[in-house]
Design an enzyme around this catalytic site. Structure first.
Site, PDB file in Angstrom:
ATOM      1  N   VAL A 118     -10.539 -11.934   3.135  1.00 28.68           N
ATOM      2  CA  VAL A 118     -11.014 -10.775   3.000  1.00 28.68           C
ATOM      3  C   VAL A 118     -12.019 -10.483   1.595  1.00 28.68           C
ATOM      4  O   VAL A 118     -13.128 -10.188   2.039  1.00 28.68           O
ATOM      5  CB  VAL A 118     -10.186  -9.480   3.140  1.00 28.68           C
TER       6      VAL A 118
ATOM      7  N   ALA B 298      -5.770  -3.282   0.800  1.00 27.52           N
ATOM      8  CA  ALA B 298      -5.089  -4.492   0.721  1.00 27.52           C
ATOM      9  C   ALA B 298      -3.559  -4.042   1.227  1.00 27.52           C
ATOM     10  O   ALA B 298      -3.385  -4.200   2.402  1.00 27.52           O
ATOM     11  CB  ALA B 298      -4.825  -4.961  -0.936  1.00 27.52           C
ATOM     12  N   ARG B 299      -2.709  -3.480   0.443  1.00 29.73           N
ATOM     13  CA  ARG B 299      -1.368  -3.220   0.897  1.00 29.73           C
ATOM     14  C   ARG B 299      -0.751  -1.906  -0.074  1.00 29.73           C
ATOM     15  O   ARG B 299      -1.192  -1.843  -1.094  1.00 29.73           O
ATOM     16  CB  ARG B 299      -0.366  -4.301   0.494  1.00 29.73           C
TER      17      ARG B 299
ATOM     18  N   ASP C  12      -6.166   3.211   2.065  1.00 29.73           N
ATOM     19  CA  ASP C  12      -5.861   3.042   3.412  1.00 29.73           C
ATOM     20  C   ASP C  12      -4.371   3.229   3.853  1.00 29.73           C
ATOM     21  O   ASP C  12      -3.868   2.841   4.865  1.00 29.73           O
ATOM     22  CB  ASP C  12      -6.458   1.699   4.203  1.00 29.73           C
TER      23      ASP C  12
ATOM     24  N   GLU D 163       4.598   5.469   5.531  1.00 33.99           N
ATOM     25  CA  GLU D 163       3.403   5.392   6.325  1.00 33.99           C
ATOM     26  C   GLU D 163       3.464   6.842   7.299  1.00 33.99           C
ATOM     27  O   GLU D 163       4.556   7.136   7.428  1.00 33.99           O
ATOM     28  CB  GLU D 163       3.418   3.915   7.136  1.00 33.99           C
TER      29      GLU D 163
ATOM     30  N   HIS E 139      -4.333   3.711   7.712  1.00 31.78           N
ATOM     31  CA  HIS E 139      -4.186   2.341   7.841  1.00 31.78           C
ATOM     32  C   HIS E 139      -5.368   1.703   8.861  1.00 31.78           C
ATOM     33  O   HIS E 139      -4.509   1.158  10.008  1.00 31.78           O
ATOM     34  CB  HIS E 139      -2.828   1.962   8.009  1.00 31.78           C
ATOM     35  N   LEU E 140      -6.300   1.902   8.886  1.00 36.04           N
ATOM     36  CA  LEU E 140      -7.299   1.717   9.944  1.00 36.04           C
ATOM     37  C   LEU E 140      -8.455   0.634   9.470  1.00 36.04           C
ATOM     38  O   LEU E 140      -9.528   0.503  10.280  1.00 36.04           O
ATOM     39  CB  LEU E 140      -7.930   3.060  10.649  1.00 36.04           C
TER      40      LEU E 140
ATOM     41  N   ALA F 215      -8.470  -2.419   9.522  1.00 32.81           N
ATOM     42  CA  ALA F 215      -8.705  -3.171  10.627  1.00 32.81           C
ATOM     43  C   ALA F 215      -8.734  -2.921  11.950  1.00 32.81           C
ATOM     44  O   ALA F 215      -8.993  -3.678  13.073  1.00 32.81           O
ATOM     45  CB  ALA F 215      -7.504  -4.193  10.322  1.00 32.81           C
TER      46      ALA F 215
END
Length: 314
Positions: free
Chosen positions: A152, A233-234, A258, A263, A290-291, A293
């Protein structure tokens, strides 16, 4: 002959579902509670998860029949990979399926913060049109730091090149260092060499014991004041308490993330949960669910690729 049973615990694109359904009995259990996840896994030949369901020792031990653990995406942080493989389970993923979507998302966040779009939206919604109070920055005039130069990170750099900012990256193990330097980018020798000069930092590192809480109080002590920070990333790479403190002291101007810890509930409407998080009400945090991707293009590609891997493995 009985068809293999596949249970999908987190939503995938319908193209993958249809491909699997031709040869397998496919069940969905989106948003299932932990007890139901364990029960359903115990009778499944394969399960499909994304980032929320934890495939830990307990889940693996409860499912002697289970052959395949499939992650519809890239990271495997929520799966105890070593233990699963030691128990004879195959662990499948799609490492590059969402690379372009994630890279485009990161570029969008950079532009959004540079042009102060969250502030602009709030001002206009309050009928405040004093544009002289909302001047932004040109990306070309800024130095962009990339922490993590993997699949990425390099895609972000390739797209950034069109905007012509100064680019600096930190990743001691990147196989893309030569390409990045050929673009005019600089490889930092240490994390501090990047943090002290970057106007924008975009995180693209994987989550490992070494990168957990990488962005912490010490990190913010080293940054160039007024930093714009982007995390696609995370979640575990960033200490959220440290972010709040850095925003309060103005060392950090804006944080686009993100991720939230924990979560949020992705499968329920607003009236079906009471999720709360300090990022959701902070005026200088841009939070997305968390979108990065989550484009239909990437999700279709991931679902089909993963379905084919599962069918071959079964």
């Amino acid at each position: 002959m009985n068809k293999p049973k596949i249970t999908i615990f987190e939503a995938i694109h319908h193209a993958g579902f249809e491909l699997l359904s031709q040869n397998c009995n496919v069940e969905v259990a989106y948003g299932a509670p932990r007890a139901e996840i364990i029960e359903r896994t115990s009778t499944s030949d394969a399960i499909i998860v994304k980032s929320v369901v934890k495939v830990d020792r307990e889940l693996i031990d409860s499912a002697p029949k289970l052959k395949i653990i499939a992650r519809a995406g890239t990271g495997l942080e929520n799966i105890h990979v070593e233990y699963a493989r030691n128990q004879g389970k195959k662990v499948l993923s799609v490492p590059t399926g969402n690379t372009v979507s994630a890279a485009e998302f990161a570029i969008m966040q950079m532009l959004l913060l540079c042009r102060r779009i969250p502030e602009v939206y709030r001002a206009v919604s309050n009928r405040d049109f004093r544009r002289q109070l909302l001047e932004g920055r040109e990306l070309m005039a800024m130095r962009v730091g990339l922490i993590g130069l993997g699949n990425v990170g390099i895609e972000v750099a390739r797209r950034l090149k069109a905007f012509n900012p100064d680019m600096i990256a930190y990743d001691p193990s990147s196989r893309y260092a030569d390409e990045f330097q050929a673009m005019g980018g600089t490889m930092a020798d240490s994390l501090n060499d990047l943090t002290r000069v970057a106007d924008i930092i975009s995180l693209h590192t994987v989550l490992t014991p070494d990168t957990s809480d990488l962005v912490n109080d010490q990190f913010f002590e080293q940054i160039k004041p007024g930093l714009l920070l982007i995390n696609t990333a995370r979640g575990g790479v960033v200490n959220e308490d440290s972010v709040i403190k850095a925003l309060e002291t103005k060392r950090l101007s804006f944080y686009a993330t993100d991720f939230m810890n924990p979560e949020p509930p992705f499968d329920f409407p607003p009236d079906a949960h009471r999720f709360a998080h300090p990022f959701l009400t902070h005026s200088r945090v841009v939070t997305t669910p968390h979108l990065a991707a989550s484009t239909s293009d990437a999700q279709e590609r991931i679902a089909i690729d993963l379905a084919r891997q599962i069918l071959i493995a079964l």
